[in-house]
Design a protein around this motif. Structure first.
Motif, PDB file in Angstrom:
ATOM      1  N   LEU A   1      -0.798   5.693 -11.636  1.00  0.00           N
ATOM      2  CA  LEU A   1      -0.050   6.337 -10.541  1.00  0.00           C
ATOM      3  C   LEU A   1       0.874   7.405 -11.135  1.00  0.00           C
ATOM      4  O   LEU A   1       0.969   8.528 -10.624  1.00  0.00           O
ATOM      5  CB  LEU A   1       0.752   5.287  -9.764  1.00  0.00           C
ATOM      6  CG  LEU A   1       1.604   5.784  -8.604  1.00  0.00           C
ATOM      7  CD1 LEU A   1       0.751   6.456  -7.531  1.00  0.00           C
ATOM      8  CD2 LEU A   1       2.394   4.625  -7.978  1.00  0.00           C
TER       9      LEU A   1
ATOM     10  N   PHE B   1      -2.239  -3.434  -4.302  1.00  0.00           N
ATOM     11  CA  PHE B   1      -1.461  -2.202  -4.425  1.00  0.00           C
ATOM     12  C   PHE B   1      -2.375  -1.044  -4.850  1.00  0.00           C
ATOM     13  O   PHE B   1      -2.336   0.050  -4.282  1.00  0.00           O
ATOM     14  CB  PHE B   1      -0.333  -2.397  -5.443  1.00  0.00           C
ATOM     15  CG  PHE B   1       0.464  -1.148  -5.703  1.00  0.00           C
ATOM     16  CD1 PHE B   1       1.398  -0.694  -4.780  1.00  0.00           C
ATOM     17  CD2 PHE B   1       0.273  -0.412  -6.866  1.00  0.00           C
ATOM     18  CE1 PHE B   1       2.121   0.470  -5.007  1.00  0.00           C
ATOM     19  CE2 PHE B   1       0.989   0.756  -7.104  1.00  0.00           C
ATOM     20  CZ  PHE B   1       1.911   1.191  -6.173  1.00  0.00           C
TER      21      PHE B   1
ATOM     22  N   GLN C   1      -3.266   2.362  -2.677  1.00  0.00           N
ATOM     23  CA  GLN C   1      -2.931   3.674  -3.250  1.00  0.00           C
ATOM     24  C   GLN C   1      -4.175   4.431  -3.730  1.00  0.00           C
ATOM     25  O   GLN C   1      -4.061   5.526  -4.249  1.00  0.00           O
ATOM     26  CB  GLN C   1      -1.977   3.487  -4.440  1.00  0.00           C
ATOM     27  CG  GLN C   1      -0.626   2.924  -4.066  1.00  0.00           C
ATOM     28  CD  GLN C   1       0.257   3.942  -3.373  1.00  0.00           C
ATOM     29  OE1 GLN C   1       0.084   5.143  -3.535  1.00  0.00           O
ATOM     30  NE2 GLN C   1       1.188   3.463  -2.568  1.00  0.00           N
ATOM     31  N   LYS C   2      -5.348   3.797  -3.611  1.00  0.00           N
ATOM     32  CA  LYS C   2      -6.605   4.368  -4.122  1.00  0.00           C
ATOM     33  C   LYS C   2      -6.459   4.844  -5.571  1.00  0.00           C
ATOM     34  O   LYS C   2      -6.778   5.989  -5.931  1.00  0.00           O
ATOM     35  CB  LYS C   2      -7.093   5.514  -3.226  1.00  0.00           C
ATOM     36  CG  LYS C   2      -7.680   5.035  -1.899  1.00  0.00           C
ATOM     37  CD  LYS C   2      -8.828   5.930  -1.473  1.00  0.00           C
ATOM     38  CE  LYS C   2      -9.554   5.438  -0.227  1.00  0.00           C
ATOM     39  NZ  LYS C   2     -10.067   4.073  -0.317  1.00  0.00           N
ATOM     40  N   LEU C   3      -5.993   3.935  -6.389  1.00  0.00           N
ATOM     41  CA  LEU C   3      -5.733   4.293  -7.783  1.00  0.00           C
ATOM     42  C   LEU C   3      -6.994   4.183  -8.640  1.00  0.00           C
ATOM     43  O   LEU C   3      -7.832   3.301  -8.411  1.00  0.00           O
ATOM     44  CB  LEU C   3      -4.631   3.385  -8.348  1.00  0.00           C
ATOM     45  CG  LEU C   3      -3.269   3.598  -7.696  1.00  0.00           C
ATOM     46  CD1 LEU C   3      -2.276   2.553  -8.168  1.00  0.00           C
ATOM     47  CD2 LEU C   3      -2.743   5.007  -7.989  1.00  0.00           C
TER      48      LEU C   3
END
Ligand SMILES: Cc1ncc(C[n+]2csc(CCOP(=O)(O)OP(=O)(O)O)c2C)c(N)n1
Length: 337
Positions: free
Chosen positions: A128, A159, A163-165
């Motif tokens: 992130l 998470f 957040q499309k991490l």
């Protein structure tokens, strides 16, 4: 994307180096020269090597205890790993800790986190941060099946999904968590099934087939890098040793162990290299001799490395280093400085 003959040769070297280095560590452990426990990856080498091989420069990798192969693929030198497990002063951790906290941040290799599952949210945070910096970094971390039963894993993957991490979590299904067989601590039929609960993509691959692992990991990494969010890659493998070297694995069925010994990932890859005409027995023997020579030198060098003295224990942990060292030295080991 196929794995070229040259890449296959590199993979073979990494696999064999992982196994032979581990054998050196067993010898040092038995001589009482290693500090702490020895957590082996015998039988799991293809999973760690194949997954890390799919990463690019600049990517991040956070291994756990059975990922010596991934650490080597990321560019760690055997001599530094040996210094680390013997807690020598010139090891990357300067004698403060053993293999678990081996790390080379300049190579995108960070240390394992002892609290299982926690690395998922930590690596999520790292990618992130890189996203804010405009980098297209992919983060990869590892968990055993026991690790996927922790709360930390679920919080972290949720998470990352929201957040499309760009995060790839390699789930090393190796049949046991300590002495607990998988069916006694996981109700899901497969670890990959857990992905659906978070809207995350997943796949299952034979973790003892290094070429299949590389292919699957490349797809997972590409998926994550393209902005689709995290990926859970379940690698089916088997832990052929106890949890650690001190565990006699009395809970393991002998026939089960023999069956997985027959499925050894390195012997299997050797059969492939033969059949595909990539490397014959003589070429493989030359690689082994080269690694043996490298490890002879590395062991000698690491054994000759200096032991740490108490002073560095206080260094590198505070910004006002000199003042902190003096204060703590006076408090705990009066007269040290
Ligand atoms: C949160 C947490 N609980 C317990 C432990 C102690 N512990 C360390 S390794 C381990 C077993 C892990 O099993 P698994 O995740 O299946 O990985 P494997 O050792 O089989 O590779 C346990 C229970 C821990 N480190 N962290």
């Amino acid at each position: 994307m196929t794995t070229s003959p040259e890449q296959q040769k590199t993979l073979y070297r990494h696999l064999l180096l992982t196994r032979l280095l581990e054998e050196r560590m067993v010898s040092l452990y038995r001589q009482g020269k290693m500090t702490g426990g020895l957590f082996r990856c015998l039988g799991q080498e293809a999973t760690a090597v194949g997954t890390a091989f799919a990463l690019e420069e600049g990517d991040l990798l956070v291994p756990i205890i059975r990922d010596l192969g991934a650490t080597l693929v990321r560019g760690a030198r055997p001599v530094d790993i040996l210094r680390q497990v013997m807690t020598k002063a010139d090891a990357p951790a300067r004698g403060r800790d053993g293999f678990l906290h081996f790390c080379l941040p300049e190579k995108g290799l960070y240390s394992a986190i002892a609290m299982l599952g926690t690395a998922v949210s930590v690596v999520a945070g790292m990618v992130l941060a890189d996203r804010y910096l405009g980098k297209r970094t992919v983060g990869m971390t590892y968990l055993g099946e026991g690790g996927t039963s922790t709360g930390a894993f679920h919080e972290g993957i949720n998470f990352a999904a929201v957040q499309k991490l760009p995060l790839v979590v390699v789930l090393e299904f190796n049949r046991y968590s300590y002495s607990t067989p998988s069916e006694m601590q996981c109700g899901a039929a497969t670890l990959a099934d857990k992905a659906a609960g978070y809207g995350v993509a997943s796949a299952i691959v034979d973790g003892n087939d290094v070429l299949a692992v590389v292919e699957a990991a490349r797809r997972a990494v590409a998926w994550a890098r393209a902005g689709n969010g995290p990926f859970l890659l379940e690698c089916k493998t088997y832990r052929r040793k106890g949890h650690a070297e001190h565990d006699g694995q009395a809970y393991v069925d002998a026939e089960e162990l023999a069956e997985w010994t027959r499925r050894d990932p390195i012997a299997r890859f050797e059969r492939h290299l033969d059949a595909a005409g990539v490397m014959d027995a003589a070429a493989r023997e030359a690689v082994r001799a080269d690694i043996d020579a490298e490890l002879d030198a590395a062991v000698a060098e690491a054994e000759a490395s200096p032991a740490p003295v108490p002073d560095p224990e206080f260094r590198g942990v505070r910004a006002d280093e000199e003042a902190a060292v003096r204060r703590r030295a006076e408090t705990f080991v009066g007269g040290l400085r």
